[in-house]
Design a protein around this motif. Structure first.
Motif, short mmCIF file in Angstrom:
data_model
loop_
_atom_site.label_atom_id
_atom_site.label_comp_id
_atom_site.label_asym_id
_atom_site.label_seq_id
_atom_site.Cartn_x
_atom_site.Cartn_y
_atom_site.Cartn_z
N TYR A 103 0.92 -1.45 -0.10
CA TYR A 103 0.04 0.03 -0.04
C TYR A 103 1.02 1.12 0.10
O TYR A 103 0.84 2.02 -0.69
CB TYR A 103 -0.89 -0.04 1.19
N SER A 104 1.94 1.36 0.80
CA SER A 104 2.77 2.42 0.96
C SER A 104 3.49 2.70 -0.39
O SER A 104 3.86 3.85 -0.62
CB SER A 104 3.65 2.35 2.02
N ALA A 105 3.91 1.74 -0.76
CA ALA A 105 4.66 1.66 -2.17
C ALA A 105 3.77 2.27 -3.15
O ALA A 105 4.36 3.24 -4.03
CB ALA A 105 5.18 0.53 -2.56
N PHE A 106 2.63 2.11 -3.40
CA PHE A 106 1.67 2.74 -4.27
C PHE A 106 0.97 3.90 -4.04
O PHE A 106 1.10 4.77 -4.98
CB PHE A 106 0.70 1.51 -4.84
N MET A 107 0.62 4.15 -2.77
CA MET A 107 -0.04 5.13 -2.58
C MET A 107 0.78 6.30 -1.77
O MET A 107 0.24 7.40 -1.56
CB MET A 107 -1.41 4.74 -1.50
N GLU A 150 17.08 2.33 -11.10
CA GLU A 150 16.82 2.82 -9.85
C GLU A 150 16.74 4.36 -9.65
O GLU A 150 15.95 5.07 -9.11
CB GLU A 150 17.25 1.95 -8.97
N GLN A 151 18.13 4.73 -10.21
CA GLN A 151 18.42 5.94 -9.67
C GLN A 151 17.58 6.96 -10.32
O GLN A 151 17.15 8.12 -10.08
CB GLN A 151 19.97 6.36 -9.97
N LEU A 152 17.46 6.66 -11.91
CA LEU A 152 16.38 7.47 -12.69
C LEU A 152 14.88 7.55 -12.22
O LEU A 152 14.35 8.74 -12.17
CB LEU A 152 16.44 7.05 -14.13
N ILE A 153 14.61 6.66 -11.39
CA ILE A 153 13.19 6.28 -10.92
C ILE A 153 13.22 7.40 -9.76
O ILE A 153 12.12 8.20 -9.65
CB ILE A 153 12.71 4.90 -10.63
N LEU A 154 14.00 7.19 -9.00
CA LEU A 154 14.18 8.37 -7.88
C LEU A 154 14.36 9.65 -8.09
O LEU A 154 13.43 10.45 -7.69
CB LEU A 154 15.22 7.96 -6.83
N LYS A 155 15.19 10.16 -9.25
CA LYS A 155 15.22 11.38 -9.60
C LYS A 155 13.69 11.75 -10.19
O LYS A 155 13.54 13.11 -10.19
CB LYS A 155 16.16 11.37 -10.92
N ASN A 156 12.90 10.87 -10.92
CA ASN A 156 11.56 11.40 -11.38
C ASN A 156 10.63 11.14 -10.40
O ASN A 156 9.27 11.06 -10.99
CB ASN A 156 11.66 10.78 -12.66
N ASN A 157 10.87 11.03 -9.08
CA ASN A 157 10.05 11.04 -8.13
C ASN A 157 8.94 9.80 -8.08
O ASN A 157 7.83 9.79 -7.86
CB ASN A 157 8.97 12.20 -8.22
N GLY A 158 9.63 8.89 -8.67
CA GLY A 158 8.87 7.40 -8.40
C GLY A 158 9.30 6.51 -7.53
O GLY A 158 10.37 6.92 -6.57
N THR A 159 8.47 5.31 -7.19
CA THR A 159 9.01 4.51 -6.04
C THR A 159 9.19 3.15 -6.59
O THR A 159 8.38 2.79 -7.46
CB THR A 159 7.94 4.54 -5.12
N VAL A 160 10.17 2.56 -6.19
CA VAL A 160 10.36 1.18 -6.87
C VAL A 160 9.75 0.12 -6.01
O VAL A 160 9.55 0.22 -4.76
CB VAL A 160 11.91 0.59 -6.66
N VAL A 161 9.09 -0.81 -6.80
CA VAL A 161 8.20 -1.87 -6.11
C VAL A 161 9.10 -3.04 -6.31
O VAL A 161 8.62 -3.75 -7.25
CB VAL A 161 7.08 -1.85 -6.61
#
Length: 366
Positions: free
Chosen positions: A79-83, A139-150
């Protein structure tokens, strides 16, 4: 967490309904925690603690004379990862950090990487997982773009979630550009890799889900499998909800899936998954079940993935083989038969062509 289909719903109406739920929740030992409203789609999602699903339905019925379309149990970490760490106003409506209404939808990126080895000796199963160097950079690019890795959802793909379509698409394009422009940085004399990405728009709960974002996760995986090597596949809805996405989607490295093709892709994978273990499940039967001629199926699939139905079906079966090898409950021959291969030797040959090594040379930790 539940979902409600309420065409034309307004936030003020949802607030009133939530207050009515709060007024009667103790009768069935339910505690309502938060809710999301998407006026555009007419969807409302509620998060609550309850002893069972029946108690939730009874509370909604008593309070507002309605029941939820579906209810799923949610795990805290997932839940936390998605929401995210949702922010709520004084009436439990979820808002973003700017105080704007959080509509509940999320944008999923599925990065599908196939490791190909040139090694001929025995290797550990872990070496066939996602290659370490490209995944770390992704993963670095995901964090840079305000994403969350699941991470916990799958061993053979990287899944990320974003709050906006723009951040999801721009991140995918950055990953694509990096991998295509500097592929030699991630390859070696012993290893190489191929990659695709599938993006989709997801609701937390749909009418058919058994878990949170189940439909969206399936769609992102399907689109990743449909895409050609090195390409991004995503639904046309990204264009419809974002002007920036409309501009960014105009490129050779992107496959836009229209609504009719989305239906086709779901039918395709539904029928493949139902028949994956049948030796006699042929392309002729697949075509018939989908309602297309073999020629139509070939043209449709080839236009999206640049592959034939025979090759596509074989590749899907070989991806399942990785999961079965990991589970180590079946022998290689049993895995071949389980996945509809009539000949274990042919299965081993196909597996080696795809992954660069025979399945019998993969060691799995007990």
């Amino acid at each position: 967490m539940d979902c409600h289909d309420v065409p034309g719903i307004k936030i003020q109406e949802a607030e009133k309904a939530h207050l009515k739920d709060l007024a009667v929740q103790e009768k069935y030992d339910v505690k309502y925690l938060a809710y999301w409203v998407n006026e555009d789609s007419g969807k409302v999602f509620c998060l609550m603690k309850a002893p069972n699903k029946d108690a939730i339905q009874k509370t909604h019925l008593l309070a507002n004379g309605v029941t939820a379309c579906n209810i799923v149990e949610v795990e805290g970490g997932l839940y936390s990862a998605f929401m995210g760490n949702d922010l709520r106003d004084k009436d439990d409506l979820v808002v973003d950090k700017n105080g704007d209404v959080d509509r509940g939808y999320r944008f999923i990126l599925n990065l599908d990487i196939i490791a190909v080895t040139r090694l001929s000796h025995f290797i550990d199963f872990d070496q066939l997982k996602l290659p370490h160097k490209p995944i770390k950079y992704a993963e670095q690019l995901i964090l840079k773009n305000n994403g969350t890795v699941v991470n916990q959802l799958s061993f053979d793909r990287l899944i990320a979630v974003f709050n906006t379509p723009e951040s999801c698409l721009l991140c995918a394009k950055e990953i694509q550009e990096e991998f295509l422009s500097h592929k030699e940085k991630y390859a070696s004399n012993e290893w190489n890799f191929r990659f695709t990405m599938g993006l989709c728009i997801g609701e937390p709960v749909t009418n058919t889900d058994d878990r949170i974002f189940q439909k969206a996760l399936n769609q992102s995986m399907w689109y990743g499998k449909i895409a050609e090597n090195g390409k991004i596949a995503l639904p046309v809805e990204f264009q419809e909800i974002s002007v920036l996405c409309r501009t960014e989607m105009d490129g050779k490295g992107i496959t836009v899936i229209d609504k009719s093709d989305q239906v086709f892709i779901q039918q395709l994978f539904d029928h493949i998954n139902m028949n994956i273990s049948k030796v006699n499940f042929t392309i002729a039967k697949l075509s018939k079940e989908i309602g297309l001629s073999r020629a139509q199926l070939y043209r449709k699939l080839n236009s999206m993935s640049n592959t034939s139905p025979v090759q596509f079906l074989r590749d899907v079966r070989l991806r399942y083989a990785l999961n079965l090898i990991k589970e180590r409950e079946l022998t290689i021959s049993e895995i071949a038969y389980e996945l509809g291969f009539s000949n274990p030797s042919y299965f081993a040959k196909c597996f080696k062509e795809k992954y660069g090594i025979s399945p019998s040379k993969i060691k799995v930790e007990v």
